[in-house]
Design an enzyme around this catalytic site. Sequence first.
Site, PDB file in Angstrom:
ATOM      1  N   LYS A  15       7.098 -15.090   7.491  1.00 59.56           N
ATOM      2  CA  LYS A  15       5.997 -15.996   7.800  1.00 59.56           C
ATOM      3  C   LYS A  15       5.939 -16.323   9.283  1.00 59.56           C
ATOM      4  CE  LYS A  15       7.145 -18.429   3.571  1.00 59.56           C
ATOM      5  NZ  LYS A  15       7.816 -19.658   3.077  1.00 59.56           N
ATOM      6  N   GLY A  16       7.092 -16.154   9.965  1.00 54.64           N
ATOM      7  CA  GLY A  16       7.218 -16.676  11.329  1.00 54.64           C
ATOM      8  C   GLY A  16       6.165 -16.181  12.308  1.00 54.64           C
ATOM      9  N   ASP A  60       7.837 -12.792  15.323  1.00 56.02           N
ATOM     10  CA  ASP A  60       7.873 -13.954  16.223  1.00 56.02           C
ATOM     11  C   ASP A  60       9.103 -13.937  17.118  1.00 56.02           C
ATOM     12  OD1 ASP A  60       9.385 -14.299  13.940  1.00 56.02           O
ATOM     13  OD2 ASP A  60       9.176 -16.471  13.908  1.00 56.02           O
ATOM     14  N   ASP A  83      16.316 -11.578  17.027  1.00 51.27           N
ATOM     15  CA  ASP A  83      17.606 -12.241  17.196  1.00 51.27           C
ATOM     16  C   ASP A  83      18.678 -11.146  17.090  1.00 51.27           C
ATOM     17  OD1 ASP A  83      19.853 -13.936  16.768  1.00 51.27           O
ATOM     18  OD2 ASP A  83      18.607 -15.467  15.903  1.00 51.27           O
ATOM     19  N   LYS A 102      15.671 -12.683  22.024  1.00 48.73           N
ATOM     20  CA  LYS A 102      16.973 -13.284  22.347  1.00 48.73           C
ATOM     21  C   LYS A 102      17.983 -12.159  22.474  1.00 48.73           C
ATOM     22  CE  LYS A 102      17.460 -17.647  19.851  1.00 48.73           C
ATOM     23  NZ  LYS A 102      18.169 -18.284  18.725  1.00 48.73           N
ATOM     24  N   PHE A 136      18.310 -22.804  19.454  1.00 47.62           N
ATOM     25  CA  PHE A 136      17.545 -22.747  18.206  1.00 47.62           C
ATOM     26  C   PHE A 136      16.153 -23.306  18.446  1.00 47.62           C
ATOM     27  CE2 PHE A 136      16.003 -23.622  14.018  1.00 47.62           C
ATOM     28  CZ  PHE A 136      16.336 -22.437  13.381  1.00 47.62           C
ATOM     29  N   ASP A 150      10.376 -21.692  12.223  1.00 48.57           N
ATOM     30  CA  ASP A 150      10.754 -22.835  11.395  1.00 48.57           C
ATOM     31  C   ASP A 150      12.234 -23.178  11.486  1.00 48.57           C
ATOM     32  OD1 ASP A 150      11.723 -20.498   9.966  1.00 48.57           O
ATOM     33  OD2 ASP A 150      12.013 -21.812   8.237  1.00 48.57           O
ATOM     34  N   ARG A 183       6.705 -25.195  11.676  1.00 51.28           N
ATOM     35  CA  ARG A 183       5.892 -24.023  11.999  1.00 51.28           C
ATOM     36  C   ARG A 183       4.572 -24.421  12.640  1.00 51.28           C
ATOM     37  NH1 ARG A 183       8.354 -19.535   9.429  1.00 51.28           N
ATOM     38  NH2 ARG A 183       9.222 -19.914   7.362  1.00 51.28           N
TER      39      ARG A 183
END
Length: 185
Positions: A48-49, A105, A108, A136, A157, A164, A170
Amino acid sequence: MNQDSPLFKDLTSILYTEAELRDAVAALGKRITLDYQGKAPLMVCILKGASVFFTDLIRQIDLPLEIEFMAISSYGASTVSSGEVRMVKDLDRPILGRDVLIVDDIVDSGMTLSFLKRTLTNRGAGSLRLVTLLDKPSRRTVPLTVDYSCFQIPDAFVVGYGLDYDEKYRNLPLVGVLDPKVYTK
Ligand code: PRP
């Protein structure tokens, strides 16, 4: 959204304002428009990000593009990726020969995009590039080259603009650093 919102109060700092995000997304849209001249790319949003970034980005690309959605998730309500990738929703159509752009989005560990790259390449995409709002690189556990990214960020974070913590934040219109108190409670 009002800056007095309780959502804002959980941030220790703002990393990118609405205006900075708007400018970066517009610049990226221009780059993609130039790079894909004469083509009709298939833009794949990773739910969803990426949803907020994706809907802004596609409106900055002046091409006859098409859109698709996939959902990939790692388990649990955690601030660190579990490393386990699971497909929750697949594409609705074949991608054979298509110029595919996967839009996420944040990168990581790189597990999500590396899994997707492998999966969609195996399905015969004509070309495949990776797009992310935030990268990142210090957290990478698998080698991965991201083709388009708006910002490289430190290992904090971050939430907002689609990102989220435990499904919240969000809808913040900016990207901010979440107060560790929220997730160490
Ligand atoms: C987040 C984010 C990326 C992925 C990045 O998704 O949206 O897809 O993690 O992490 P990685 O590079 O370590 O794989 P998440 O599983 O939290 O789901 P969401 O998009 O629904 O928030």
